[in-house]
Design an enzyme around this catalytic site. Structure first.
Site, short mmCIF file in Angstrom:
data_model
loop_
_atom_site.label_atom_id
_atom_site.label_comp_id
_atom_site.label_asym_id
_atom_site.label_seq_id
_atom_site.Cartn_x
_atom_site.Cartn_y
_atom_site.Cartn_z
CG ASP A 107 -5.14 -19.97 43.38
OD1 ASP A 107 -4.08 -20.46 43.81
OD2 ASP A 107 -5.22 -18.79 42.96
CG ASP A 109 -4.21 -13.84 44.51
OD1 ASP A 109 -3.35 -13.40 45.27
OD2 ASP A 109 -4.33 -13.49 43.33
CD GLU A 111 -2.33 -10.25 45.06
OE1 GLU A 111 -1.83 -9.14 44.80
OE2 GLU A 111 -2.80 -10.96 44.19
CE1 TYR A 185 1.88 -11.75 39.30
CE2 TYR A 185 2.78 -13.64 38.14
CZ TYR A 185 1.78 -13.07 38.90
OH TYR A 185 0.70 -13.82 39.28
#
Length: 342
Positions: A107, A109, A111, A185
């Protein structure tokens, strides 16, 4: 469990948890977080509970466990994605680590591509290079899968607002990824000057253009991502501020303190209808919040998660994911998701 629906948990290595306390029967996937990128290759120095992960996989053979790379403030992506050689170097190291440690996939991620908001290196070409990096990883995973007789997963956690989703070539990456984990979120966060829901399903009344899970899903669908690849994000934590104005029970008021983060466990034990705090419900946003006359807290609870799970089910989405499993209280939140998607 209905295999059409994903219930995917992020599990952070630095939190307090043990494999024997995790109810894997309520889950389909775990994203073990976070490996980092150092000198262009995957570094597992932060992953200090690999023995617990092995125990978890032994207890729940159905679970697909992925190693998650990155997180907020994690640098190295822009350099790793920059050239054909750097992409091959990182992909090779990540897949090798995955195979040695018996993970079921990777995965990513990052950012975020093209953004230095988290204090990381960013380049304008990150958007294109992110796609190229995923393509290289997909090739490496498929080569290894053919040797191992397995089908390895590749997923990515993407920002859940219009601002962050513009950093990706959504249509291109959707053809490479097995699932897109939407981080719906932190809509309000440490830099926010006004309180609001940080993980609402729909925009609040009077805030038509505000970020919401529904708005993020619409952007992705309109950009060509198939609904069944979208995994909707939920929050097992809350955010709170003191406010300068108590109107609307603290909702949409100016903040007067730094942002505080609360695990759902902490909220359940000490805040929800306790110690002067009262729970309120925004029926338009399908989101709860807490207020004690001075301090405002936004969070997800079983009721809001029920709406999210129903939305994912009714709109043909892949399922739901959340940050972060160890912050649940007596498996209350996990059970709420499972009750509708299991």
């Amino acid at each position: 469990m209905d295999k059409k629906h994903v219930i995917s948990a992020y599990l952070y290595s630095r939190m307090d948890w043990k494999a024997d306390r995790i109810k894997g029967e309520y889950l389909t996937h775990i994203n073990y977080s976070f490996a980092l990128i150092r000198d262009g290759v995957l570094s597992a120095a932060e992953l200090d509970k690999l023995d617990e992960i092995r125990l978890l996989k032994k207890r729940f053979p159905h679970l697909k466990v992925l190693v998650s790379v990155g997180g907020w403030g994690a640098d190295g992506f822009s350099d790793a994605a920059l050239t054909k050689r750097s992409r091959a170097l990182f992909a090779g190291s990540a897949v090798e680590f995955m195979r040695i440690n018996d993970f079921d996939g990777i995965d990513i991620d990052w950012e975020y591509p093209c953004s230095s908001d988290a204090g990381i290196m960013a380049r304008p070409e990150d958007r294109e290079n992110f796609t190229l990096l995923l393509e290289e990883m997909r090739r490496e995973l498929d080569r290894s899968g053919a040797k191992d007789g397995k089908s390895y997963l590749l997923t990515a956690a993407l920002g859940g607002t219009a601002y962050t989703l513009r950093f990706y070539d959504l249509e291109s990456i959707s053809g490479i990824l097995d699932y897109v984990n939407l981080m719906t979120y932190d809509f309000t966060h440490g830099s926010s000057t006004e309180t609001g829901h940080h993980t609402c399903l729909f925009a609040p009344t009077g805030k038509t253009g505000a970020p919401s899970a529904e708005a993020a899903v619409k952007i992705c669908l309109d950009s060509g991502i198939p609904a069944h690849k979208l995994v909707l994000g939920c929050a097992f934590y809350g955010r709170g501020w003191d406010v300068t104005d108590g109107s609307s029970n603290g909702l949409h008021a100016s903040v007067a303190s730094p942002c505080t983060s609360y695990s759902y466990r902490k909220l359940a034990l000490d805040y929800i209808d306790k110690n002067g705090f009262r729970r309120y419900w925004d029926d338009h946003a399908k989101a709860p919040y807490l207020w004690n006359g001075k301090h405002f807290i936004t969070y997800d609870d079983p009721e809001s998660l029920g709406h999210k799970a129903a939305y994912a089910r009714d709109n043909g989405l892949g399922g739901v994911m959340f940050w972060e499993l160890s912050q649940d209280h007596d498996n209350e939140l996990v059970k709420a998701l499972y009750s509708l998607l299991g």
